[in-house]
Design an enzyme around this catalytic site. Structure first.
Site, PDB file in Angstrom:
ATOM      1  N   HIS A 206       0.987  -1.251   0.021  1.00 21.69           N
ATOM      2  CA  HIS A 206      -0.053   0.116  -0.199  1.00 21.69           C
ATOM      3  C   HIS A 206       0.642   1.142   0.024  1.00 21.69           C
ATOM      4  CE1 HIS A 206       0.830  -0.198   4.058  1.00 21.69           C
ATOM      5  NE2 HIS A 206       0.609   1.235   4.365  1.00 21.69           N
TER       6      HIS A 206
HETATM    7  C1  UD1 Z   1      -1.897   5.906   5.465  1.00 23.28           C
HETATM    8  C2  UD1 Z   1      -0.592   6.413   5.896  1.00 23.28           C
HETATM    9  C3  UD1 Z   1       0.489   5.496   5.906  1.00 23.28           C
HETATM   10  C4  UD1 Z   1       0.025   4.047   6.302  1.00 23.28           C
HETATM   11  C5  UD1 Z   1      -1.293   3.794   5.953  1.00 23.28           C
HETATM   12  C6  UD1 Z   1      -1.980   2.404   6.607  1.00 23.28           C
HETATM   13  C7  UD1 Z   1      -0.131   9.001   5.464  1.00 23.28           C
HETATM   14  C8  UD1 Z   1       0.281   9.846   4.589  1.00 23.28           C
HETATM   15  N1  UD1 Z   1       0.001   7.647   4.837  1.00 23.28           N
HETATM   16  O1  UD1 Z   1      -1.685   5.591   3.782  1.00 23.28           O
HETATM   17  O2  UD1 Z   1       1.609   5.732   6.344  1.00 23.28           O
HETATM   18  O3  UD1 Z   1       0.976   3.195   6.053  1.00 23.28           O
HETATM   19  O4  UD1 Z   1      -2.416   4.826   5.937  1.00 23.28           O
HETATM   20  O5  UD1 Z   1      -2.886   1.636   6.045  1.00 23.28           O
HETATM   21  O6  UD1 Z   1      -0.918   9.263   6.298  1.00 23.28           O
HETATM   22  N2  UD1 Z   1      -8.986   5.276   0.700  1.00 23.28           N
HETATM   23  C9  UD1 Z   1     -10.277   4.615   0.661  1.00 23.28           C
HETATM   24  N3  UD1 Z   1     -10.924   4.170   1.949  1.00 23.28           N
HETATM   25  C10 UD1 Z   1     -10.586   4.495   3.082  1.00 23.28           C
HETATM   26  C11 UD1 Z   1      -9.118   5.171   3.213  1.00 23.28           C
HETATM   27  C12 UD1 Z   1      -8.469   5.377   1.984  1.00 23.28           C
HETATM   28  O7  UD1 Z   1     -10.665   4.317  -0.325  1.00 23.28           O
HETATM   29  O8  UD1 Z   1     -10.958   4.002   4.169  1.00 23.28           O
HETATM   30  C13 UD1 Z   1      -8.273   5.402  -0.659  1.00 23.28           C
HETATM   31  C14 UD1 Z   1      -8.653   6.797  -0.819  1.00 23.28           C
HETATM   32  O9  UD1 Z   1      -8.572   6.681  -2.234  1.00 23.28           O
HETATM   33  C15 UD1 Z   1      -7.261   7.678  -0.559  1.00 23.28           C
HETATM   34  C16 UD1 Z   1      -6.145   6.455  -0.633  1.00 23.28           C
HETATM   35  O10 UD1 Z   1      -6.934   5.343  -0.148  1.00 23.28           O
HETATM   36  O11 UD1 Z   1      -7.085   8.611  -1.229  1.00 23.28           O
HETATM   37  C17 UD1 Z   1      -5.182   6.815   0.311  1.00 23.28           C
HETATM   38  O12 UD1 Z   1      -5.549   6.806   1.632  1.00 23.28           O
HETATM   39  P1  UD1 Z   1      -4.536   7.670   2.657  1.00 23.28           P
HETATM   40  O13 UD1 Z   1      -5.236   7.939   4.010  1.00 23.28           O
HETATM   41  O14 UD1 Z   1      -4.468   9.065   2.062  1.00 23.28           O
HETATM   42  O15 UD1 Z   1      -3.326   7.296   2.588  1.00 23.28           O
HETATM   43  P2  UD1 Z   1      -3.060   5.446   2.984  1.00 23.28           P
HETATM   44  O16 UD1 Z   1      -2.312   5.168   1.559  1.00 23.28           O
HETATM   45  O17 UD1 Z   1      -4.050   4.762   3.521  1.00 23.28           O
HETATM   46  N1  UDP Z   2      -3.769  -5.344   8.937  1.00 25.01           N
HETATM   47  C1  UDP Z   2      -4.856  -5.929   9.035  1.00 25.01           C
HETATM   48  N2  UDP Z   2      -5.727  -6.419   7.939  1.00 25.01           N
HETATM   49  C2  UDP Z   2      -5.002  -6.156   6.707  1.00 25.01           C
HETATM   50  C3  UDP Z   2      -4.011  -5.346   6.753  1.00 25.01           C
HETATM   51  C4  UDP Z   2      -2.998  -5.156   7.812  1.00 25.01           C
HETATM   52  O1  UDP Z   2      -5.531  -6.065  10.135  1.00 25.01           O
HETATM   53  O2  UDP Z   2      -5.754  -6.558   5.813  1.00 25.01           O
HETATM   54  C5  UDP Z   2      -2.842  -5.043   9.944  1.00 25.01           C
HETATM   55  C6  UDP Z   2      -1.626  -5.679  10.071  1.00 25.01           C
HETATM   56  O3  UDP Z   2      -1.824  -6.784  10.701  1.00 25.01           O
HETATM   57  C7  UDP Z   2      -0.872  -4.468  11.159  1.00 25.01           C
HETATM   58  C8  UDP Z   2      -1.470  -3.142  10.690  1.00 25.01           C
HETATM   59  O4  UDP Z   2      -2.823  -3.619  10.036  1.00 25.01           O
HETATM   60  O5  UDP Z   2      -1.349  -4.649  12.425  1.00 25.01           O
HETATM   61  C9  UDP Z   2      -0.513  -2.715   9.630  1.00 25.01           C
HETATM   62  O6  UDP Z   2      -1.251  -1.387   8.885  1.00 25.01           O
HETATM   63  P1  UDP Z   2      -0.922  -1.108   7.562  1.00 25.01           P
HETATM   64  O7  UDP Z   2      -0.034  -2.145   6.761  1.00 25.01           O
HETATM   65  O8  UDP Z   2      -2.088  -0.727   6.882  1.00 25.01           O
HETATM   66  O9  UDP Z   2      -0.003   0.059   7.783  1.00 25.01           O
HETATM   67  P2  UDP Z   2       1.703   0.537   8.143  1.00 25.01           P
HETATM   68  O10 UDP Z   2       1.894  -0.384   9.688  1.00 25.01           O
HETATM   69  O11 UDP Z   2       2.559   0.150   7.179  1.00 25.01           O
HETATM   70  O12 UDP Z   2       1.615   1.919   8.471  1.00 25.01           O
END
Ligand code: UD1
Ligand code: UDP
Length: 360
Positions: A206
Site C-alpha cells: 500500500h
Molecule cells: C496511510 C498512511 C500510511 C500508512 C497507511 C496505513 C499517510 C500519509 N499515509 O496511507 O503511512 O501506512 O495509511 O494503512 O498518512 N482510501 C479508501 N478508503 C479508506 C481509506 C483510504 O478508499 O478508508 C483510499 C482513498 O482513495 C485515498 C487512498 O486510499 O485517497 C489513500 O488513503 P490515505 O489515508 O491518504 O493514505 P494511505 O495510503 O491509506
Molecule cells: N492489517 C490488518 N488487515 C489487513 C492488513 C493489515 O489488520 O488487511 C494490520 C496488520 O496486521 C498490522 C497493521 O494492520 O497490525 C498494519 O497496518 P498497515 O499495513 O495498513 O500500515 P503500516 O503499518 O504500514 O503503517
C-alpha cells in the site's frame, strides 16, 4: 489521585490496532478522549477494528476523509484544534507516522499542549516517504517520546532529542500478545479460503512508492505470479484504486480479498510460509510470529528484523523477490527486541511520572 486528561488522536488502520491496548491501560488511570480524524473510513479499514478490539467509540469523529497531503492534513489541523480548545486536555497522544499523527501533534504543540508520541524515533532516512516527514516533524514537537527500540532512542539522540525520551517497548507487541490466542481460537479464515498452514504466502502492498508507480506494482505482481504457491492478498483501498486505474490484472495464483480484520490477519500471517509486504507493522508482526518476511522496499525503520535475518529488503526486483520466496529461511533466535508486550503499562507510568514531576 493524579488526574490527567488525555486526548488521543487516531485515524488510520494501524493506529486503531495500536490504540486498543493503550486506551485500555490509559482509561484505568486517567481520562481519555478519543478523536478519530476519519482518515480511514471504509468499514473494513476502521469499524471492524473498533468492534473486534473493543476500542471505545470515538468521542469526536472529524470525518476528514481522503485528499492530497495538504488538503487532508490541513482539514485535520483545523478540526483537531477546535476539539482541543473545547476539551482542554493536559496531553495529546499520537501514534506512528501518518498524516493524522502530524496533524494531532502540530495542532497540540501550537496550543502549547504537551504531545506524547507513541512509536517515536523510527527512521528510514528516506525523506521522499511521507511517513518519514511525519515522524521527524512529530518527534521534534513532542514532549514525551515513547520509543519501541534502543535504535529509536539513538536516532533521536542523533537529532539532539534527549529530553522526554523513554524506551517502552513496542505497543504492537502488546496488541499481538493480547490477540494471538484469540485469533487462533476464533478465526476461520484459512478454512474459508481453503488454505493449508504453511501452504501459501501473504502479500500486502500500500505504500505510495509502490502504488503510485504502475511499473513497480506490475513488477511485484509479476514476480508473485511466478511463484508456485497461492498468494493471499488483502487489498488496501489505495492499491485497489491503483490496480483498477492502470488496468493491472492479478495473476491466477493470487487470491485477492478485502482488507482483513486484525484477528483474521493475525491468523493468516501466523500460518503463512512467508510474508511479502511494504507495511511497517506487518514486518514487525512477521518477526514476532516467526514467519520470514520479504520487504518490498529499499529501506526499513525496523532494522532489527533485517539484522537478525528474519526480514530481507528486496525492493521490487522480480529476481530478488522470487529468490527470497524460494530461499529465505532464517535460523537465528528471535530475541524480544520489541519488548515483552508490556509497553502500555510503561507508557502509562511514564505519563504519570511526567505530570508528577511537573507538580500537577
Ligand atoms: C496511510 C498512511 C500510511 C500508512 C497507511 C496505513 C499517510 C500519509 N499515509 O496511507 O503511512 O501506512 O495509511 O494503512 O498518512 N482510501 C479508501 N478508503 C479508506 C481509506 C483510504 O478508499 O478508508 C483510499 C482513498 O482513495 C485515498 C487512498 O486510499 O485517497 C489513500 O488513503 P490515505 O489515508 O491518504 O493514505 P494511505 O495510503 O491509506
Ligand atoms: N492489517 C490488518 N488487515 C489487513 C492488513 C493489515 O489488520 O488487511 C494490520 C496488520 O496486521 C498490522 C497493521 O494492520 O497490525 C498494519 O497496518 P498497515 O499495513 O495498513 O500500515 P503500516 O503499518 O504500514 O503503517
Amino acid at each position: 489521585m493524579l488526574r490527567v486528561r488525555v486526548v488521543s488522536v487516531v485515524g488510520a488502520r494501524p493506529q486503531f490496532i495500536k490504540c486498543a491496548p493503550l486506551s485500555r491501560a490509559l482509561r484505568a488511570r486517567y481520562d481519555e478522549v478519543l478523536v478519530h480524524t476519519g482518515q480511514h473510513y471504509d468499514p473494513e479499514m476502521s469499524d471492524v477494528f473498533f468492534e473486534e478490539l473493543r476500542i471505545p467509540p470515538p468521542d469526536h469523529h472529524l470525518g476528514v476523509g481522503s485528499g492530497s497531503h495538504a488538503e487532508q492534513t490541513g482539514a485535520m489541523l483545523v478540526r483537531i484544534e477546535r476539539v482541543l480548545l473545547d476539551e482542554r486536555p493536559d496531553l495529546v497522544l499520537v501514534y506512528g507516522d501518518t498524516n493524522s499523527t502530524l496533524a494531532g501533534a502540530l495542532a497540540a504543540a501550537k496550543l502549547a499542549i504537551p504531545v506524547a508520541h507513541v512509536e517515536a524515533g523510527l527512521r528510514s532516512f528516506d525523506r521522499t516517504m511521507p511517513e518519514e516527514l511525519n515522524r521527524v516533524l512529530t518527534d521534534h514537537v513532542s514532549a514525551l517520546l515513547f520509543c519501541p527500540t534502543p535504535t529509536a532512542v539513538q536516532n533521536l539522540a542523533r537529532e539532539g532529542i534527549r529530553e522526554g525520551v523513554r524506551l517502552t517497548g513496542d505497543i504492537m507487541a502488546d496488541a499481538l500478545a493480547f490477540n494471538r490466542d484469540l485469533a487462533d481460537a476464533t478465526s476461520t479464515v484459512l478454512e474459508r479460503l481453503g488454505l493449508a498452514p504453511e501452504g501459501y504466502l501473504v502479500l500486502t502492498v500500500h505504500r505510495a512508492s509502490n502504488t503510485d508507480d504502475p511499473e513497480r506494482l506490475k513488477a511485484i505482481l509479476g514476480a508473485v505470479g511466478e511463484v508456485d504457491l497461492s498468494v493471499v492478498f488483502p487489498v488496501h483501498p489505495r492499491t485497489r484504486h491503483a490496480l483498477a486505474q492502470n488496468g493491472i490484472a492479478l495473476p491466477e495464483n493470487v487470491i485477492a480479498v478485502e482488507p482483513q480484520g486484525y484477528l483474521d490477519m493475525l491468523r493468516l500471517m501466523g500460518a503463512a510460509r512467508r510474508i511479502l509486504t511494504d507495511s511497517g507493522g506487518v514486518q514487525k508482526e512477521a518477526y514476532l510470529l516467526g514467519v520470514p518476511c520479504i520487504t518490498l522496499r529499499d529501506t526499513t525503520e525496523w532494522v532489527e528484523t533485517v539484522e537478525l535475518g528474519w526480514n530481507v529488503l528486496v525492493g521490487v526486483s522480480p529476481a530478488a523477490i522470487i529468490a527470497a520466496v524460494e530461499r529465505l529461511a532464517p535460523t537465528r533466535e528471535r530475541p524480544p527486541v520489541y519488548g515483552d508486550g508490556r509497553a502500555a503499562g510503561a507508557i502509562v507510568d511514564a505519563i504519570g511520572a511526567y505530570f508528577e514531576g511537573r507538580g500537577e
